[in-house]
Scaffold this motif. Structure first.
Motif: not given
Length: 71
Positions: A43-60
């Motif tokens: 699981r990878v969680v990408l956040t970007i300060d100032g953009l109110d972005l949280e993008h989650v990528v899951t896999g195996r």
């Protein structure tokens, strides 16, 4: 900022994420030893300060044979 500048900075960041993430995963696999036949949920969680972005990528990620851990 031009579109070219934006695209180049984004590609540079994503390349850094990809390369360093792969290195970290390979190191963890080598330290664990023989992981053949095992599957790991990632699981990878990408956040970007100032953009109110949280993008989650899951896999195996499938484990590797003990012989492959020296690569």
């Amino acid at each position: 900022m031009t579109d070219d500048t934006f695209n180049m900075s984004m590609r540079k960041f994503l390349k850094q994420v990809g390369v360093t993430s792969q290195q970290a995963i390979e190191t963890a696999m080598r330290e664990k030893g023989d992981t053949a036949g095992q599957t790991f949920q990632a699981r990878v969680v990408l956040t970007i300060d100032g953009l109110d972005l949280e993008h989650v990528v899951t896999g195996r990620i499938d484990g590797m044979d003990k012989d492959d851990t020296t690569a």
